[in-house]
Motif scaffolding. Structure first.
Motif, PDB file in Angstrom:
ATOM      1  N   GLY A  89      32.101  44.955  46.700  1.00 17.50           N
ATOM      2  CA  GLY A  89      30.963  45.387  45.885  1.00 17.50           C
ATOM      3  C   GLY A  89      31.309  46.367  44.793  1.00 17.50           C
ATOM      4  N   ASP A  90      32.510  46.959  44.822  1.00 17.09           N
ATOM      5  CA  ASP A  90      32.912  47.912  43.787  1.00 17.09           C
ATOM      6  C   ASP A  90      33.569  47.152  42.629  1.00 17.09           C
ATOM      7  N   VAL A  91      33.061  47.347  41.408  1.00 18.69           N
ATOM      8  CA  VAL A  91      33.544  46.618  40.246  1.00 18.69           C
ATOM      9  C   VAL A  91      34.910  47.141  39.811  1.00 18.69           C
ATOM     10  N   MET A  92      35.840  46.213  39.559  1.00 14.42           N
ATOM     11  CA  MET A  92      37.161  46.566  39.066  1.00 14.42           C
ATOM     12  C   MET A  92      37.149  46.588  37.545  1.00 14.42           C
ATOM     13  N   GLN A  93      37.822  47.551  36.955  1.00 14.78           N
ATOM     14  CA  GLN A  93      37.954  47.632  35.506  1.00 14.78           C
ATOM     15  C   GLN A  93      39.248  46.930  35.092  1.00 14.78           C
ATOM     16  N   LEU A  94      39.114  45.752  34.473  1.00 14.31           N
ATOM     17  CA  LEU A  94      40.267  44.973  34.051  1.00 14.31           C
ATOM     18  C   LEU A  94      40.202  44.705  32.555  1.00 14.31           C
ATOM     19  N   THR A  95      41.369  44.638  31.925  1.00 15.61           N
ATOM     20  CA  THR A  95      41.415  44.195  30.539  1.00 15.61           C
ATOM     21  C   THR A  95      41.179  42.685  30.504  1.00 15.61           C
ATOM     22  N   GLN A  96      40.955  42.157  29.304  1.00 19.40           N
ATOM     23  CA  GLN A  96      40.757  40.717  29.165  1.00 19.40           C
ATOM     24  C   GLN A  96      41.940  39.943  29.736  1.00 19.40           C
ATOM     25  N   ARG A  97      43.154  40.385  29.458  1.00 23.08           N
ATOM     26  CA  ARG A  97      44.332  39.668  29.927  1.00 23.08           C
ATOM     27  C   ARG A  97      44.480  39.778  31.439  1.00 23.08           C
ATOM     28  N   GLU A  98      44.221  40.959  31.987  1.00 20.24           N
ATOM     29  CA  GLU A  98      44.290  41.120  33.439  1.00 20.24           C
ATOM     30  C   GLU A  98      43.252  40.235  34.130  1.00 20.24           C
ATOM     31  N   TYR A  99      42.057  40.174  33.545  1.00 19.08           N
ATOM     32  CA  TYR A  99      41.007  39.318  34.093  1.00 19.08           C
ATOM     33  C   TYR A  99      41.446  37.855  34.078  1.00 19.08           C
ATOM     34  N   SER A 100      41.999  37.398  32.967  1.00 20.89           N
ATOM     35  CA  SER A 100      42.439  36.007  32.851  1.00 20.89           C
ATOM     36  C   SER A 100      43.544  35.704  33.852  1.00 20.89           C
ATOM     37  N   LEU A 101      44.442  36.660  34.070  1.00 16.70           N
ATOM     38  CA  LEU A 101      45.521  36.476  35.030  1.00 16.70           C
ATOM     39  C   LEU A 101      44.964  36.377  36.448  1.00 16.70           C
TER      40      LEU A 101
ATOM     41  N   HIS B 292      41.077  30.792  24.931  1.00 16.80           N
ATOM     42  CA  HIS B 292      40.966  31.097  26.357  1.00 16.80           C
ATOM     43  C   HIS B 292      39.610  31.727  26.665  1.00 16.80           C
ATOM     44  N   GLN B 293      39.119  32.568  25.787  1.00 18.55           N
ATOM     45  CA  GLN B 293      37.784  33.132  25.970  1.00 18.55           C
ATOM     46  C   GLN B 293      36.739  32.033  26.032  1.00 18.55           C
ATOM     47  N   ASP B 294      36.831  31.069  25.123  1.00 20.01           N
ATOM     48  CA  ASP B 294      35.865  29.971  25.099  1.00 20.01           C
ATOM     49  C   ASP B 294      35.921  29.158  26.388  1.00 20.01           C
TER      50      ASP B 294
END
Length: 235
Positions: free
Chosen positions: A151-163, A122-124
């Motif tokens: 404009g404010d950056v959200m802090q997400l884990t890899q899985r949260e980002y993928s979701l 999934h990363q690839d």
């Protein structure tokens, strides 16, 4: 280039098994037996690590404590929890603290290897075609691997980002749990579908915490979820 996996496990037999099987799959393996050892290796090799296999019950600082410390520094490094604790509340605690996945001991080594492959595949895929997505004032930049709201950056884990990426790619479209599992965890995912609900709840909380956020993940009863922009009426 071989990917590097940090194995944090204090049981010698399991540590030996994981090292042998991972190296057979051509991964480079670093080992730690205690919480402080794991954090020191993370500090020294932060940029070289591709994934962490993290046991919950390790000496001095337990796995949950290690996870929380790492997530203060890096929200995206994939972490899979290995735990003998089968209580669902423990699993939720691990996921809520930033784990990307969990597997319960005793585990099948082939299942674990499959989950690792899913994460790397999934990363690839995310890195293959850089694209920007936007819904309302929420933007997702796959090249920068960054999500921002006004404009404010959200802090997400890899899985949260993928979701969130899956939801952004299907904005205003209802996605079933099975479709979400296929997109985010992969078609060969082995586990319970309620993991989707856990991560949706986490993502909702982060979206809700944003000031004046009008982008919401709505439940569609009996089907799944949909990401929508709630337009505000002008008065």
């Amino acid at each position: 280039m071989a990917r590097t996996i940090l194995v944090v496990e204090d049981e010698v037999a399991i540590q030996t098994l994981l090292k042998r099987e991972l190296e057979f799959e051509n991964y480079q393996v670093e080992l730690a037996s205690t919480g402080p050892e794991a954090l020191e290796i993370f500090r020294q090799m932060h940029q070289q690590l591709d994934l962490i296999l993290l046991d919950w019950m390790i000496p001095e600082i337990d796995g949950l404590g290690v996870l929380r410390r790492i997530r203060k520094v890096d929200a995206r490094l994939p972490i899979i929890f290995l735990t003998a604790r089968d209580f669902s509340g423990d699993k939720v605690a691990g996921l809520n603290s930033g784990a990307d996945d969990y597997i319960t001991k005793p585990f099948d080594i082939e299942e674990l290897l499959a989950r690792i492959r899913v994460i790397f595949r999934h990363q690839d895929q995310l890195n293959e075609a850089p694209t920007n997505y936007q819904l309302g004032n929420l933007t997702l930049d796959t090249k920068a691997h960054q999500v921002a709201y006004n404009g404010d950056v959200m802090q997400l884990t890899q899985r949260e980002y993928s979701l969130l990426l899956a939801f952004m790619q299907h904005a205003n479209q209802t996605m079933t749990r099975d479709e979400i599992l296929d997109d985010v965890w992969g078609t060969d995912f082995v586990g319970q579908t309620n993991i989707v609900d856990v991560y949706v709840r986490q993502l909702r909380q982060k979206l809700h915490a944003l000031s004046a956020s009008n982008v919401q993940i709505q439940s569609v009863r009996g089907i799944g979820y949909v990401l929508k922009e709630e337009l505000q009426d002008d008065k």
